[in-house]
Scaffold this active site. Structure first.
Site, PDB file in Angstrom:
ATOM      1  CE1 TYR A 256      -2.667  74.397  11.913  1.00 44.18           C
ATOM      2  CE2 TYR A 256      -2.799  74.408  14.308  1.00 44.18           C
ATOM      3  CZ  TYR A 256      -2.613  73.729  13.127  1.00 44.18           C
ATOM      4  OH  TYR A 256      -2.362  72.383  13.150  1.00 44.18           O
ATOM      5  CE  LYS A 327      -1.724  71.576   9.757  1.00 41.96           C
ATOM      6  NZ  LYS A 327      -1.708  70.840  11.019  1.00 41.96           N
ATOM      7  CD  GLU A 399      -1.656  69.052   7.674  1.00 38.47           C
ATOM      8  OE1 GLU A 399      -0.449  68.993   7.924  1.00 38.47           O
ATOM      9  OE2 GLU A 399      -2.537  68.727   8.496  1.00 38.47           O
ATOM     10  CG  ASP A 400      -6.133  68.740   6.641  1.00 39.65           C
ATOM     11  OD1 ASP A 400      -5.549  68.026   7.488  1.00 39.65           O
ATOM     12  OD2 ASP A 400      -6.680  69.813   6.944  1.00 39.65           O
ATOM     13  CG  ASP A 422       0.651  67.665  10.639  1.00 34.26           C
ATOM     14  OD1 ASP A 422       1.353  67.364  11.607  1.00 34.26           O
ATOM     15  OD2 ASP A 422      -0.059  68.689  10.586  1.00 34.26           O
ATOM     16  CG  ASP A 423      -3.932  65.345   8.825  1.00 34.20           C
ATOM     17  OD1 ASP A 423      -4.218  66.269   9.609  1.00 34.20           O
ATOM     18  OD2 ASP A 423      -3.727  65.517   7.608  1.00 34.20           O
TER      19      ASP A 423
HETATM   20  N1  LIG Z   1      -5.888  67.996  16.980  1.00 32.89           N
HETATM   21  C1  LIG Z   1      -5.139  67.679  15.947  1.00 32.89           C
HETATM   22  O1  LIG Z   1      -3.917  67.935  15.925  1.00 32.89           O
HETATM   23  C2  LIG Z   1      -5.757  66.963  14.802  1.00 32.89           C
HETATM   24  C3  LIG Z   1      -7.097  66.877  14.665  1.00 32.89           C
HETATM   25  N2  LIG Z   1      -7.628  66.218  13.607  1.00 32.89           N
HETATM   26  C4  LIG Z   1      -9.085  66.229  13.490  1.00 32.89           C
HETATM   27  O2  LIG Z   1      -9.605  64.925  13.644  1.00 32.89           O
HETATM   28  C5  LIG Z   1     -10.766  64.784  12.844  1.00 32.89           C
HETATM   29  C6  LIG Z   1     -10.657  63.503  12.014  1.00 32.89           C
HETATM   30  O3  LIG Z   1      -9.524  63.540  11.186  1.00 32.89           O
HETATM   31  P1  LIG Z   1      -9.049  62.209  10.420  1.00 32.89           P
HETATM   32  O4  LIG Z   1      -8.831  61.110  11.363  1.00 32.89           O
HETATM   33  O5  LIG Z   1      -7.948  62.584   9.551  1.00 32.89           O
HETATM   34  O6  LIG Z   1     -10.338  61.913   9.539  1.00 32.89           O
HETATM   35  P2  LIG Z   1     -10.790  60.552   8.874  1.00 32.89           P
HETATM   36  O7  LIG Z   1     -11.825  60.900   7.893  1.00 32.89           O
HETATM   37  O8  LIG Z   1      -9.607  59.784   8.450  1.00 32.89           O
HETATM   38  O9  LIG Z   1     -11.483  59.737  10.088  1.00 32.89           O
HETATM   39  C7  LIG Z   1     -12.704  60.079  10.653  1.00 32.89           C
HETATM   40  C8  LIG Z   1     -13.193  58.890  11.430  1.00 32.89           C
HETATM   41  O10 LIG Z   1     -14.308  59.295  12.190  1.00 32.89           O
HETATM   42  C9  LIG Z   1     -15.344  58.345  11.996  1.00 32.89           C
HETATM   43  N3  LIG Z   1     -16.652  58.980  12.151  1.00 32.89           N
HETATM   44  C10 LIG Z   1     -17.210  59.925  11.370  1.00 32.89           C
HETATM   45  N4  LIG Z   1     -18.421  60.229  11.847  1.00 32.89           N
HETATM   46  C11 LIG Z   1     -18.643  59.469  12.927  1.00 32.89           C
HETATM   47  C12 LIG Z   1     -19.710  59.308  13.835  1.00 32.89           C
HETATM   48  N5  LIG Z   1     -20.813  60.046  13.730  1.00 32.89           N
HETATM   49  N6  LIG Z   1     -19.584  58.415  14.826  1.00 32.89           N
HETATM   50  C13 LIG Z   1     -18.466  57.690  14.934  1.00 32.89           C
HETATM   51  N7  LIG Z   1     -17.417  57.794  14.127  1.00 32.89           N
HETATM   52  C14 LIG Z   1     -17.493  58.673  13.125  1.00 32.89           C
HETATM   53  C15 LIG Z   1     -15.143  57.828  10.593  1.00 32.89           C
HETATM   54  O11 LIG Z   1     -15.814  56.576  10.485  1.00 32.89           O
HETATM   55  P3  LIG Z   1     -15.909  55.741   9.110  1.00 32.89           P
HETATM   56  O12 LIG Z   1     -14.522  55.239   8.873  1.00 32.89           O
HETATM   57  O13 LIG Z   1     -16.873  54.683   9.446  1.00 32.89           O
HETATM   58  O14 LIG Z   1     -16.364  56.706   8.087  1.00 32.89           O
HETATM   59  C16 LIG Z   1     -13.619  57.707  10.565  1.00 32.89           C
HETATM   60  O15 LIG Z   1     -13.205  56.512  11.139  1.00 32.89           O
HETATM   61  C17 LIG Z   1     -10.881  66.065  12.010  1.00 32.89           C
HETATM   62  O16 LIG Z   1     -11.816  66.916  12.639  1.00 32.89           O
HETATM   63  C18 LIG Z   1      -9.517  66.699  12.114  1.00 32.89           C
HETATM   64  O17 LIG Z   1      -9.589  68.103  12.076  1.00 32.89           O
HETATM   65  C19 LIG Z   1      -6.873  65.581  12.672  1.00 32.89           C
HETATM   66  C20 LIG Z   1      -5.515  65.641  12.749  1.00 32.89           C
HETATM   67  C21 LIG Z   1      -4.844  66.400  13.800  1.00 32.89           C
HETATM   68  C1  LIG Z   2      -4.681  69.988  13.030  1.00 34.37           C
HETATM   69  C2  LIG Z   2      -4.842  69.233  11.814  1.00 34.37           C
HETATM   70  O1  LIG Z   2      -3.865  68.894  11.165  1.00 34.37           O
HETATM   71  C3  LIG Z   2      -6.160  68.878  11.389  1.00 34.37           C
HETATM   72  O2  LIG Z   2      -7.123  69.157  12.091  1.00 34.37           O
HETATM   73  O3  LIG Z   2      -6.275  68.295  10.302  1.00 34.37           O
HETATM   74 MG   LIG Z   3      -4.418  68.267   9.204  1.00 35.49          MG
END
Ligand SMILES: NC(=O)C1=CN([C@@H]2O[C@H](COP(=O)(O)OP(=O)(O)OC[C@H]3O[C@@H](n4cnc5c(N)ncnc54)[C@H](OP(=O)(O)O)[C@@H]3O)[C@@H](O)[C@H]2O)C=CC1
Ligand SMILES: CC(=O)C(=O)O
Ligand SMILES: [Mg+2]
Length: 705
Positions: A256, A327, A399-400, A422-423
């Protein structure tokens, strides 16, 4: 060998099943009963035809088809049972093809015996008692108990409740579901034509596990460990899951995050055998047929990606397949959903990743991503085919996906299918659990805190919404005011409202524009800082120091994956906050020593939630996901944090307890499903926790007769 065609018409299906039957059983040790076998074979084929012709929809694959020769369950002829283990336990329809009067009496006795066995097993399930027979005596090749063991306990589809056949010889060694390698006993080697195909030593599963862990530990490069684990999964599934369960903290980062991220980036080069279904634009109009190519029929959980936002690594197109595969491995290892009920799917609509498009080893469609109607039509065909093929209760986990599709797909299919993102939802649930648990350390109630997010996408706004919902025992509009988000253009404020994506609008509060995270921390003075931007090293020294100057015990969660994208490292969080931060991250970090004290940080990852969440949906037969189930999962997880964990600064329980944690989450989710009237497995088991535990797949070897 088992796949002979993809056509869905009855004739082809009968042909395929018959061929399967022949090819499977021809490898079995049935020659001891030559007469009986021919007789049985004939009867079985007649049943297959009659069942298909009468439209009962019975579909018996090689795994569940069987004959009585190896069984001691006194069945002397084939009887196909239609069992709904959940709805009406007394309603067992028996479809048989007898017509021979002299056999009727014998058959009646058989039915009674089997019926009684099934009833007692079903009653145990209903009462939440264990139905597992994990003694070394349990067999694959015979016994009603096997069918209702953990492998089948969550099913409510058609089963043949006596034996199921296992291929012999090389085919058996090459079948990852049944292969045991050197652990085949002398008796099994004789019975299944394995003599000479294996060296003389007979090993135990424990010894095999020790040997494999030794060799995996030799690899220094994480990707080599990943490939070794994937090899094992393709060779011997039970051993793979045994390793993963027994060494979860060591192997989770291998199968993972973070390693799976690198595996996806290089998936074209390391691809060996299909681990899931690839559905590309080329399959448009044929998706139902494609689903039928998958060898398993009884699917309960699908994890699907279109590869556009793989972790924080961006668009990896078709190579995102590593994510659904990873997953689902966790669904089985952590949540106990049996592997054959899991289906990884990658939807390939192209990629906008130029590097991949120019990579000669890229395995996906070489075109820019399809968007708009073309994209949504393919997704719709997929969702329709899934329901048609697997029924109402198959869980589809998105997912993703990139956020411009993710929210829309969830909203669109949330009312017609059992879907879960999931996200958005799993992450929200795990973070809410962490925050609630952290209140013991940082004090106050949820409503007393101010939250600031870096990242306003799926994870960020999903978490924000669930925190607000939890607090919304007051009005949600009021509680949202305590939650702020920063995106790539700065703090989300009301003056930006017109240009914001719909999921950001509820978070556009009155405030003057703020451009950077550091300025936002200084202006908003959050007590909790959550990173979900996918951009590494954005929680700088100044940001962590600003959090520390505003709070005695700042809660800092760097959720972005993989490790390279984490907003800060554990070491940075503890050093820059002078050991005062409570820290958790999406990908794991080793414990950190700071000024003579060791700090172990938690892993805020949706892997805590989705396996148990999915199991809860499966055991209750839920038909829809409801936000209250996410809150229930979150609460169940927070309750698993012990005083000892708190003493060590942890806001999540250790992953080494994950099976127990998942069972608790499953029980809470199932309870909520019953409460909301969304469960279909009736009556409700009295003890849902025991029911969940009973249903969990355990990868110990079975013995074969
Ligand atoms: N720990 C866990 O269980 C999980 C972790 N994650 C992680 O979270 C991260 C984001 O996932 P997700 O929310 O789905 O992605 P999205 O693409 O939906 O969201 C990313 C967000 O980050 C913003 N962003 C990007 N670059 C910058 C920057 N330099 N400064 C400020 N804001 C920024 C984007 O802004 P804008 O909208 O303006 O482009 C957007 O709002 C990934 O790395 C993913 O692996 C996700 C799900 C679960
Ligand atoms: C953990 C997860 O689902 C992600 O980083 O997208
Ligand atoms: Mg994910």
């Amino acid at each position: 060998m088992y796949k002979k065609g993809i056509s869905d018409n009855t004739e082809a299906r009968v042909r395929r099943e018959t061929a399967t039957f022949y090819s499977t059983l021809s490898l079995c040790h049935l020659s001891i009963y030559p007469f009986r076998f021919q007789y049985l074979l004939l009867l079985f084929v007649i049943i297959m035809i009659s069942v298909n012709i009468t439209g009962h929809g019975v579909f018996i694959n090689y795994e569940s088809s069987g004959c009585c020769t190896a069984s001691n369950t006194i069945i002397s002829k084939p009887v196909v049972f239609r069992v709904n283990s959940s709805k009406d336990h007394n309603n067992i329809n028996i479809i048989h093809n007898s017509g021979k009067e002299e056999e009727e009496e014998e058959e009646e006795t058989e039915k009674k015996v089997i019926g009684r066995k099934m009833e007692s097993t079903l009653k145990a399930l209903r009462d939440g008692e264990s139905v597992l027979d994990l003694s070394p005596k349990s067999t694959v090749s015979g016994g009603v108990e096997d069918i209702y063991g953990e492998d089948r306990a969550t099913e409510d589809q058609l089963v043949t409740p006596w034996t199921f056949s296992v291929a012999s010889g090389c085919c058996l060694l090459r079948d990852p579901q049944y292969n045991k390698g050197l652990a085949f006993t002398e008796k099994e080697r004789d019975a299944h034509y394995l003599r000479g195909l294996l060296p003389p030593t007979v090993s135990t599963q424990q010894l095999q596990e020790k040997k494999l862990m030794n060799s995996i530990r030799q690899y220094e490069v994480p990707l080599q460990k990943y490939v070794a684990m994937m090899d094992l999964q393709e060779r011997n599934k039970r051993l793979f899951y045994k390793l993963l369960i027994d060494n979860v903290e060591e192997l989770l980062p291998v199968v993972y995050t973070p390693t799976v991220g690198e595996a996806c980036q290089k998936y074209g080069s390391i691809f060996r055998r299909p681990q899931g279904l690839y559905i590309s634009l080329k399959e448009k109009g044929k998706i139902l047929e494609v689903l039928k190519n998958w060898p398993e029929r009884s699917i309960q959980v699908i994890v699907v990606t279109d590869g556009e936002r793989i972790l924080g690594l961006g668009d990896l197109g078709c190579q995102g397949m590593g994510i659904p595969v990873g997953k689902l491995a966790l669904y089985t290892a952590l949540g106990g959903v049996r592997p054959s009920a899991c289906l990884p799917v990658t939807i390939d609509v192209g990629t906008n990743n130029e590097k991949l498009l120019n990579d000669e080893f890229y395995i996906g469609l070489r075109q820019k991503r399809a968007t708009g109607q073309e994209y949504y039509e393919l997704l719709h065909e997929f969702m329709t085919a899934v329901k048609q093929n697997y029924g109402e209760k198959v869980l589809v986990q998105f997912e993703d996906f990139a956020n411009h599709n993710a929210f829309e797909l969830l909203a669109k299919y949330g009312t017609t299918h059992l879907v879960f993102n999931d996200d958005i939802q799993g992450t929200a649930s795990v973070v809410l659990a962490g925050v609630v648990a952290a209140l013991k350390l940082i004090g106050g109630t949820l409503a007393d805190h101010t939250f600031l997010f870096l990242g306003a996408g799926e994870a960020g706004t999903g978490i924000a919404e669930l925190i607000a919902l939890e607090m919304s025992k007051q009005t949600i509009e009021e509680t949202r005011k305590k939650i702020w988000l920063v995106d790539s253009k700065g703090l989300i404020v009301s003056s930006r409202k017109n240009s914001l994506q719909h999921f950001k609008k509820p978070w556009a509060h009155e405030h003057e524009p703020v451009n950077t995270l550091l300025e936002a921390v200084k202006a908003i003075k959050p007590t909790v800082l959550i990173g979900s931007s996918g951009v590494g090293r954005t929680f700088t020294k100044e940001v962590v120091e600003a959090m520390t100057s505003n709070n005695d015990t700042p809660l800092i969660m760097a959720l972005s994956n993989p490790t390279s994208q984490s907003e800060c490292t554990a070491e940075e969080a503890y050093q820059w906050s002078e050991g005062r931060a409570i820290f958790a991250s999406g990908s794991p970090f080793d414990p950190v020593e700071y000024k003579g004290k060791v700090y172990a940080s938690g892993q805020a990852n949706n892997a805590y939630i989705f396996p148990g969440f999915g199991l809860g949906l499966v055991i209750s037969g839920a038909i829809r996901v409801h936000d209250d189930m996410l809150l229930a999962a979150s609460e169940a997880l927070a309750k698993q944090v012990t005083e000892e964990n708190y003493k060590n600064g942890l806001i999540y329980p250790p992953f080494s307890n994950i099976r127990k944690i998942s069972a608790n989450i499953a029980a809470s989710v199932a309870a909520k499903a019953y409460e909301l009237g969304l469960a279909t497995h009736l009556p409700r088991p009295r003890n849902l926790l025991r029911c969940a535990e009973s249903c969990m797949y355990t990868p110990v070897y079975r013995s074969y007769r």
